[in-house]
Scaffold this active site. Structure first.
Site, PDB file in Angstrom:
ATOM      1  N   SER A  50       0.868  -1.171   0.000  1.00 44.70           N
ATOM      2  CA  SER A  50       0.000   0.000   0.000  1.00 44.70           C
ATOM      3  C   SER A  50       0.906   1.222   0.000  1.00 44.70           C
ATOM      4  O   SER A  50       1.453   1.610   1.027  1.00 44.70           O
ATOM      5  CB  SER A  50      -0.884  -0.014   1.251  1.00 44.70           C
ATOM      6  OG  SER A  50      -1.596   1.194   1.366  1.00 44.70           O
ATOM      7  N   HIS A 162      -3.096  -5.934   2.598  1.00 40.36           N
ATOM      8  CA  HIS A 162      -2.178  -6.810   3.327  1.00 40.36           C
ATOM      9  C   HIS A 162      -2.748  -8.204   3.552  1.00 40.36           C
ATOM     10  O   HIS A 162      -2.097  -9.055   4.155  1.00 40.36           O
ATOM     11  CB  HIS A 162      -1.807  -6.187   4.673  1.00 40.36           C
ATOM     12  CG  HIS A 162      -0.940  -4.979   4.546  1.00 40.36           C
ATOM     13  ND1 HIS A 162      -0.561  -4.231   5.630  1.00 40.36           N
ATOM     14  CD2 HIS A 162      -0.368  -4.403   3.461  1.00 40.36           C
ATOM     15  CE1 HIS A 162       0.206  -3.215   5.211  1.00 40.36           C
ATOM     16  NE2 HIS A 162       0.330  -3.314   3.904  1.00 40.36           N
ATOM     17  N   GLU A 171      -5.118  -2.294   8.858  1.00 41.55           N
ATOM     18  CA  GLU A 171      -4.445  -2.823  10.044  1.00 41.55           C
ATOM     19  C   GLU A 171      -5.210  -2.474  11.318  1.00 41.55           C
ATOM     20  O   GLU A 171      -5.662  -1.342  11.490  1.00 41.55           O
ATOM     21  CB  GLU A 171      -3.025  -2.258  10.169  1.00 41.55           C
ATOM     22  CG  GLU A 171      -2.098  -2.608   9.024  1.00 41.55           C
ATOM     23  CD  GLU A 171      -0.766  -1.890   9.154  1.00 41.55           C
ATOM     24  OE1 GLU A 171      -0.140  -2.009  10.228  1.00 41.55           O
ATOM     25  OE2 GLU A 171      -0.364  -1.199   8.209  1.00 41.55           O
ATOM     26  N   GLU A 212       1.894  -8.924   7.248  1.00 46.04           N
ATOM     27  CA  GLU A 212       2.618  -8.449   8.418  1.00 46.04           C
ATOM     28  C   GLU A 212       2.407  -9.334   9.639  1.00 46.04           C
ATOM     29  O   GLU A 212       2.705  -8.937  10.771  1.00 46.04           O
ATOM     30  CB  GLU A 212       2.232  -6.999   8.704  1.00 46.04           C
ATOM     31  CG  GLU A 212       2.642  -6.089   7.550  1.00 46.04           C
ATOM     32  CD  GLU A 212       2.238  -4.638   7.734  1.00 46.04           C
ATOM     33  OE1 GLU A 212       1.546  -4.327   8.728  1.00 46.04           O
ATOM     34  OE2 GLU A 212       2.617  -3.811   6.889  1.00 46.04           O
ATOM     35  N   ASP A 249      -5.051   1.453  11.117  1.00 42.66           N
ATOM     36  CA  ASP A 249      -4.600   2.054   9.857  1.00 42.66           C
ATOM     37  C   ASP A 249      -5.698   1.805   8.837  1.00 42.66           C
ATOM     38  O   ASP A 249      -5.882   0.682   8.364  1.00 42.66           O
ATOM     39  CB  ASP A 249      -3.275   1.426   9.401  1.00 42.66           C
ATOM     40  CG  ASP A 249      -2.817   1.938   8.031  1.00 42.66           C
ATOM     41  OD1 ASP A 249      -3.449   2.871   7.493  1.00 42.66           O
ATOM     42  OD2 ASP A 249      -1.839   1.391   7.500  1.00 42.66           O
ATOM     43  N   GLU A 300      -4.473   5.981  11.703  1.00 45.12           N
ATOM     44  CA  GLU A 300      -3.568   6.301  10.593  1.00 45.12           C
ATOM     45  C   GLU A 300      -4.313   6.336   9.264  1.00 45.12           C
ATOM     46  O   GLU A 300      -5.190   5.513   9.018  1.00 45.12           O
ATOM     47  CB  GLU A 300      -2.467   5.236  10.541  1.00 45.12           C
ATOM     48  CG  GLU A 300      -1.459   5.385   9.413  1.00 45.12           C
ATOM     49  CD  GLU A 300      -0.494   4.222   9.363  1.00 45.12           C
ATOM     50  OE1 GLU A 300       0.028   3.935   8.264  1.00 45.12           O
ATOM     51  OE2 GLU A 300      -0.259   3.580  10.418  1.00 45.12           O
ATOM     52  N   ASP A 327       0.474   8.874   6.922  1.00 38.55           N
ATOM     53  CA  ASP A 327       1.429   8.006   6.213  1.00 38.55           C
ATOM     54  C   ASP A 327       1.428   8.387   4.739  1.00 38.55           C
ATOM     55  O   ASP A 327       2.303   9.106   4.272  1.00 38.55           O
ATOM     56  CB  ASP A 327       1.053   6.545   6.417  1.00 38.55           C
ATOM     57  CG  ASP A 327       1.943   5.592   5.602  1.00 38.55           C
ATOM     58  OD1 ASP A 327       3.025   6.018   5.147  1.00 38.55           O
ATOM     59  OD2 ASP A 327       1.555   4.433   5.412  1.00 38.55           O
ATOM     60  N   LYS A 352       8.828   6.034   7.330  1.00 35.71           N
ATOM     61  CA  LYS A 352       9.292   4.883   6.562  1.00 35.71           C
ATOM     62  C   LYS A 352      10.487   5.343   5.742  1.00 35.71           C
ATOM     63  O   LYS A 352      10.335   6.141   4.815  1.00 35.71           O
ATOM     64  CB  LYS A 352       8.191   4.357   5.639  1.00 35.71           C
ATOM     65  CG  LYS A 352       6.963   3.811   6.361  1.00 35.71           C
ATOM     66  CD  LYS A 352       5.865   3.470   5.356  1.00 35.71           C
ATOM     67  CE  LYS A 352       4.680   2.780   6.015  1.00 35.71           C
ATOM     68  NZ  LYS A 352       3.564   2.576   5.066  1.00 35.71           N
ATOM     69  N   HIS A 380       7.916  -0.174   9.654  1.00 30.86           N
ATOM     70  CA  HIS A 380       8.353  -1.140   8.651  1.00 30.86           C
ATOM     71  C   HIS A 380       7.543  -0.963   7.371  1.00 30.86           C
ATOM     72  O   HIS A 380       6.738  -0.032   7.248  1.00 30.86           O
ATOM     73  CB  HIS A 380       8.139  -2.560   9.203  1.00 30.86           C
ATOM     74  CG  HIS A 380       6.688  -2.882   9.450  1.00 30.86           C
ATOM     75  ND1 HIS A 380       6.209  -4.153   9.672  1.00 30.86           N
ATOM     76  CD2 HIS A 380       5.580  -2.085   9.522  1.00 30.86           C
ATOM     77  CE1 HIS A 380       4.905  -4.136   9.858  1.00 30.86           C
ATOM     78  NE2 HIS A 380       4.502  -2.885   9.781  1.00 30.86           N
ATOM     79  N   LYS A 403       6.097   0.605  14.671  1.00 29.48           N
ATOM     80  CA  LYS A 403       5.109  -0.242  14.008  1.00 29.48           C
ATOM     81  C   LYS A 403       5.878  -1.246  13.152  1.00 29.48           C
ATOM     82  O   LYS A 403       6.496  -0.873  12.161  1.00 29.48           O
ATOM     83  CB  LYS A 403       4.208   0.651  13.151  1.00 29.48           C
ATOM     84  CG  LYS A 403       3.173  -0.063  12.321  1.00 29.48           C
ATOM     85  CD  LYS A 403       2.392   0.972  11.507  1.00 29.48           C
ATOM     86  CE  LYS A 403       1.419   0.296  10.579  1.00 29.48           C
ATOM     87  NZ  LYS A 403       0.705   1.278   9.720  1.00 29.48           N
TER      88      LYS A 403
END
Length: 441
Positions: A50, A162, A171, A212, A249, A300, A327, A352, A380, A403
């Site tokens: 993403s 994910h 998430e 993840e 997220d 997020e 993000d 990131k 990550h 995270k």
């Protein structure tokens, strides 16, 4: 002390990330004039699924091998363009080296050399310098002030890009805010994670994991996920909202349809048998409802990366109550962060390093955030490697939050284990911030 570590060689190779896709790894060898010894620094670059449209370019080959995802061109750029440019330079001068990489690329978003090429070299250089000085990376990068262990923002249920399930938000995470140490926090997270697995098994739901490491069952909406997380916290013997809080997220840019100007929920639509679409106002109201009914402390990418008006409204209504993390909105870019600060949007930045392409630029984003009372969350990517650099950077820059996925899959656990070792090494100097990591009640 020697003030010059001569870069003797720079070499990159193509390796695989946690999804089995190629990524770049670089080696840098430096000569320490004090002892006449050579020292090696190695770093591997993660990759996201993403991705925000304003991220620095991850250079891919676009050729048949690896379904177009090969990175041989990025590797070639390191070995044939970057290596000669850095030969003989001082590995201790990180700022100068990163500026050389930026100038060598010559574009705003690293599309010439590739951010995966520049970052592999930037991080490997820091590693080599730290090794030559016999210092851990967090101490070399962060200096004497590096002492804060981060609160885990641990992903225990995956959705969106994910996972191959019906959960639309990407998430759902837990954050142990009352632990007395990082080790204690990690134990809490692992216990909740395993209790969640048992609950899913007892209900006949899938315990397969996403990119993840979080579980990826088919569930109809965010409420059903949040109910499970609260139940798992209780089952582990902890109090939701006191010992453990929840982070989300939404990855809303993935749900946003530019043609309709609305947010589309395909998973929720399929399980409810009717199309679920939300406007910006409805999204904000939805998040307000969720934050009232569940112990959410962090949210997020609640809205799309260019929905600045929506982000302003969201911030007006929820900032001070929960952490609002940008993000895709900020992409670890100090220019976009500065724009957000000016407009009063969000109150936190996700960091990131591969979104921006050099260590220095990532640090500048963290520095700008802290100066303006924004929190910073080290992160990550969904495609990770065994590289643990971000664990050291979280401590070096005192981000106070990290995270890095579930307590499952070695690419995730490696970061947590590295933080355990750092905490042990720091001894009494180590500090676990808990709720103090957040600018909320």
């Amino acid at each position: 002390m020697n003030t010059y570590l001569e870069i003797k060689s720079v070499h990159a190779r193509e390796i695989l990330d946690s999804r089995g896709n190629p990524t770049v790894e670089a080696d840098i060898i430096v000569l320490n004039g004090n002892d006449g010894q050579f020292y090696l620094g190695t770093a591997a670059v993660p990759s996201g699924a993403s991705t925000g449209r304003f991220e620095a370019v991850e250079l891919r080959d676009g050729e048949p091998r690896y379904f177009g995802l090969g990175v041989q061109h990025a590797v070639k750029n390191v070995n044939e363009k970057i290596a000669p440019a850095l030969a003989g330079e001082n590995a201790l001068d990180q700022f100068r080296l990163d500026r050389l990489l930026i100038e060598l690329d010559g574009t705003e978003n690293k599309e010439n050399l590739g951010a995966n090429a520049t970052l592999s070299v930037s991080l490997a250089c820091a590693r080599a310098a730290a090794n030559a000085l016999s210092m851990p990376l967090y101490r070399y990068v962060g200096g004497a002030g590096a002492h804060l262990l981060p609160v885990p923002m641990m992903n225990i249920l995956n959705g969106g890009k994910h996972a191959a399930n019906t959960v639309d938000f990407q998430e759902f995470m837990i954050m142990p805010v009352r632990a007395d140490s990082f080790g204690g926090a990690l134990r809490i997270c692992a216990e909740v994670y395993h209790n969640l697995k048992k609950i899913l098994q007892d209900r006949g739901l899938s315990t397969g994991v996403g990119d993840e490491g979080g579980f990826a069952p088919d569930l109809p909406d965010a409420e059903s996920v949040l109910e499970l997380l609260v139940e798992a916290v209780h089952a582990a013997g902890y109090i939701p909202g006191d010992d453990v809080r929840i982070a989300m997220d939404a990855a809303a840019s993935e749900l946003y349809n530019e043609k309709t100007g609305m947010y589309h929920f395909p998973g929720e639509s399929s399980l409810k048998g009717q199309e679920v679409i939300r406007s910006t106002e409805e999204m904000i109201s939805y998040f307000e409802k969720l934050s009232r009914n569940y112990p959410i402390i962090s949210l997020e990418d609640a809205l799309a990366e260019e929905d600045w008006d929506g982000w302003q409204k969201l911030t007006e209504r929820l900032a001070g109550k929960i952490q609002l993390v940008g993000d895709d909105l900020f992409v670890t870019n100090k220019k976009r962060l500065a724009a957000g600060i000016k407009l009063g949007t969000a109150n936190s930045i996700l960091v990131k390093v591969n979104q921006i392409g050099t260590l220095t630029e990532a640090f500048e984003a963290v520095e700008l955030a802290h100066k303006n009372h924004y929190t910073a969350v080290m992160s990550h990517r969904s495609g990770e490697t065994e590289d643990t650099t971000i664990a050291d950077l979280a401590v070096a820059w005192n981000t106070a939050q990290i995270k890095t996925g579930a307590p499952c899959r070695s690419d995730r656990v490696a970061k947590y284990n590295r933080l355990l070792r750092i905490e042990e090494e720091l001894g009494k100097a180590a500090e676990y911030p808990g709720l103090l990591a957040f600018h909320v009640q």
